[in-house]
Scaffold this active site. Structure first.
Site, PDB file in Angstrom:
ATOM      1  N   ASP A  81       0.855  -1.192   0.000  1.00 25.81           N
ATOM      2  CA  ASP A  81       0.000   0.000   0.000  1.00 25.81           C
ATOM      3  C   ASP A  81       0.894   1.246   0.000  1.00 25.81           C
ATOM      4  O   ASP A  81       1.831   1.336   0.801  1.00 25.81           O
ATOM      5  CB  ASP A  81      -0.871  -0.060   1.269  1.00 25.81           C
ATOM      6  CG  ASP A  81      -1.945   1.006   1.319  1.00 25.81           C
ATOM      7  OD1 ASP A  81      -2.397   1.460   0.246  1.00 25.81           O
ATOM      8  OD2 ASP A  81      -2.354   1.372   2.453  1.00 25.81           O
ATOM      9  N   HIS A  82       0.628   2.196  -0.870  1.00 24.96           N
ATOM     10  CA  HIS A  82       1.401   3.442  -0.962  1.00 24.96           C
ATOM     11  C   HIS A  82       2.909   3.208  -1.079  1.00 24.96           C
ATOM     12  O   HIS A  82       3.701   3.830  -0.355  1.00 24.96           O
ATOM     13  CB  HIS A  82       1.110   4.366   0.235  1.00 24.96           C
ATOM     14  CG  HIS A  82      -0.278   4.892   0.207  1.00 24.96           C
ATOM     15  ND1 HIS A  82      -0.672   5.884  -0.662  1.00 24.96           N
ATOM     16  CD2 HIS A  82      -1.388   4.540   0.892  1.00 24.96           C
ATOM     17  CE1 HIS A  82      -1.969   6.122  -0.503  1.00 24.96           C
ATOM     18  NE2 HIS A  82      -2.422   5.312   0.426  1.00 24.96           N
ATOM     19  N   ASP A 103       2.980   5.017  -5.285  1.00 21.63           N
ATOM     20  CA  ASP A 103       2.293   6.282  -5.045  1.00 21.63           C
ATOM     21  C   ASP A 103       3.169   7.440  -5.503  1.00 21.63           C
ATOM     22  O   ASP A 103       4.047   7.908  -4.788  1.00 21.63           O
ATOM     23  CB  ASP A 103       1.959   6.403  -3.552  1.00 21.63           C
ATOM     24  CG  ASP A 103       1.216   7.688  -3.235  1.00 21.63           C
ATOM     25  OD1 ASP A 103       1.061   8.532  -4.149  1.00 21.63           O
ATOM     26  OD2 ASP A 103       0.796   7.858  -2.079  1.00 21.63           O
ATOM     27  N   GLU A 133      -1.653   6.186  -8.227  1.00 22.22           N
ATOM     28  CA  GLU A 133      -2.524   7.193  -7.588  1.00 22.22           C
ATOM     29  C   GLU A 133      -2.431   8.495  -8.351  1.00 22.22           C
ATOM     30  O   GLU A 133      -1.349   8.960  -8.698  1.00 22.22           O
ATOM     31  CB  GLU A 133      -2.130   7.420  -6.122  1.00 22.22           C
ATOM     32  CG  GLU A 133      -3.006   8.503  -5.455  1.00 22.22           C
ATOM     33  CD  GLU A 133      -2.798   8.629  -3.941  1.00 22.22           C
ATOM     34  OE1 GLU A 133      -2.522   7.606  -3.293  1.00 22.22           O
ATOM     35  OE2 GLU A 133      -2.910   9.754  -3.429  1.00 22.22           O
ATOM     36  N   GLY A 205      -8.961   5.705   2.095  1.00 19.52           N
ATOM     37  CA  GLY A 205      -9.560   6.458   3.200  1.00 19.52           C
ATOM     38  C   GLY A 205     -10.931   5.936   3.582  1.00 19.52           C
ATOM     39  O   GLY A 205     -11.845   6.700   3.876  1.00 19.52           O
TER      40      GLY A 205
HETATM   41  P1  13P Z   1      -8.115   4.778   6.307  1.00 20.59           P
HETATM   42  O1  13P Z   1      -7.001   4.695   7.271  1.00 20.59           O
HETATM   43  O2  13P Z   1      -8.798   6.093   6.310  1.00 20.59           O
HETATM   44  O3  13P Z   1      -9.071   3.634   6.431  1.00 20.59           O
HETATM   45  O4  13P Z   1      -7.471   4.670   4.840  1.00 20.59           O
HETATM   46  C1  13P Z   1      -6.908   3.460   4.448  1.00 20.59           C
HETATM   47  C2  13P Z   1      -6.203   3.590   3.157  1.00 20.59           C
HETATM   48  O5  13P Z   1      -6.653   4.250   2.257  1.00 20.59           O
HETATM   49  C3  13P Z   1      -4.948   2.848   2.996  1.00 20.59           C
HETATM   50  O6  13P Z   1      -4.338   3.117   1.785  1.00 20.59           O
END
Ligand code: 13P
Length: 279
Positions: A81-82, A103, A133, A205
């Site tokens: 992730d990211h 990202d 992204e 998010g």
């Molecule tokens: P939240 O922490 O707001 O759930 O977002 C998670 C997210 O988008 C991880 O990439």
């Protein structure tokens, strides 16, 4: 079954539901996520951020997820992730991750395209799909804070074409972390992006968004829903509560409740994604 995220998100887009993408921080969260998805027969993406990977290394996350995935019938993918650099993406691929996000959203459009295309080329050699992204998701993202910069649909078209991403995160108003006040999601923008691009769109998010808004986002074409903060919070609250009893001296006695709390919450999110029974 351990698999890449490519087919999962493609099928989700085609059939109008979203694959839940849950962030995990430790063994118990991984166990909880897989157990919830098994119970509800949902495909799942388990993801780790670069800061999680300072706590649990890529080969450790991959060994645990693969071992558990191989003993279940549901499709499980492990996603970076990211991804914050080409090098981290390379390392995750080398250690068996089956889905990658790079990202480049803080870069200029041209630089973002260049970096993302390079990661796609590398990941292709492993048969692994890449998420990019475009625009900026607001809030606290790993260790960075920022404001929302909405994705521009015409840039999304160029981004998709020139990078070869398998999916991309669109900024439509969501933020990482909990919201101060009501979140405002731009559903018209999401609809327009979905009309113009062909790859599945990811919503980041996912924590703190009211249920009806999540359902609407899924109905408007979100094919992967990211949830992190709410899971971390549920785990932490359960540990806090268990430790109020000072006679507790065994990690099983406070990590167990954390695992149960995460499992429960994952099941709620799976229902919102509409991914129940889709494994
Ligand atoms: P939240 O922490 O707001 O759930 O977002 C998670 C997210 O988008 C991880 O990439």
């Amino acid at each position: 079954m351990y698999t890449t995220s490519r087919e999962m998100v493609r099928k989700a887009k085609q059939n109008g539901y979203a694959v839940p993408a849950f962030n995990a921080e430790d063994l118990e969260m991984i166990q909880a996520i897989i157990s919830a998805c098994e119970e509800m027969k949902s495909p799942v993406i388990i993801q780790t951020t670069p800061s999680t990977l300072k706590y649990m290394r890529t080969f450790e996350a991959s060994a645990i997820v693969k071992a558990l995935a191989e003993r279940t019938g549901i499709p499980v993918s492990l996603h970076l992730d990211h991804g914050s650099s080409y090098e981290l993406c390379r390392q995750a691929l080398e250690d068996g991750y089956s889905s990658i996000m790079i990202d480049g959203s803080k870069l200029s459009l041209d630089e973002n395209i260049e970096l993302t295309a390079r990661v796609v080329k590398l990941a292709d050699t492993y048969g692994v799909p890449v998420e990019g992204e475009l625009g900026t998701i607001g809030g606290k993202e790993d260790s960075l804070e920022g404001e929302v910069q909405y994705t521009r649909p015409e840039e999304a078209v160029r981004f998709e074409k020139e990078t070869g991403v398998a999916m991309f995160a669109a900024a439509i108003g969501t933020k990482h972390g909990f919201y101060k006040g009501e979140p405002h999601l731009n559903f018209e923008l999401l609809e327009e992006i979905n009309r113009m691009v062909s790859v599945p769109v990811v919503l980041h998010g996912g924590s703190g968004i009211p249920d009806d808004m999540i359902r609407r986002a899924v109905n408007t074409g979100i094919a992967k829903l990211n949830v992190a903060t709410e899971l971390r919070y549920a785990a932490t609250q359960a540990v806090r509560k268990a430790l109020l009893d000072e006679s507790v001296i065994d990690p099983k006695k406070f990590m167990g409740p954390a695992r149960d709390a995460v499992r429960e919450l994952c099941m709620e999110k799976i229902k919102l994604c509409g991914s129940e029974g889709k494994a």
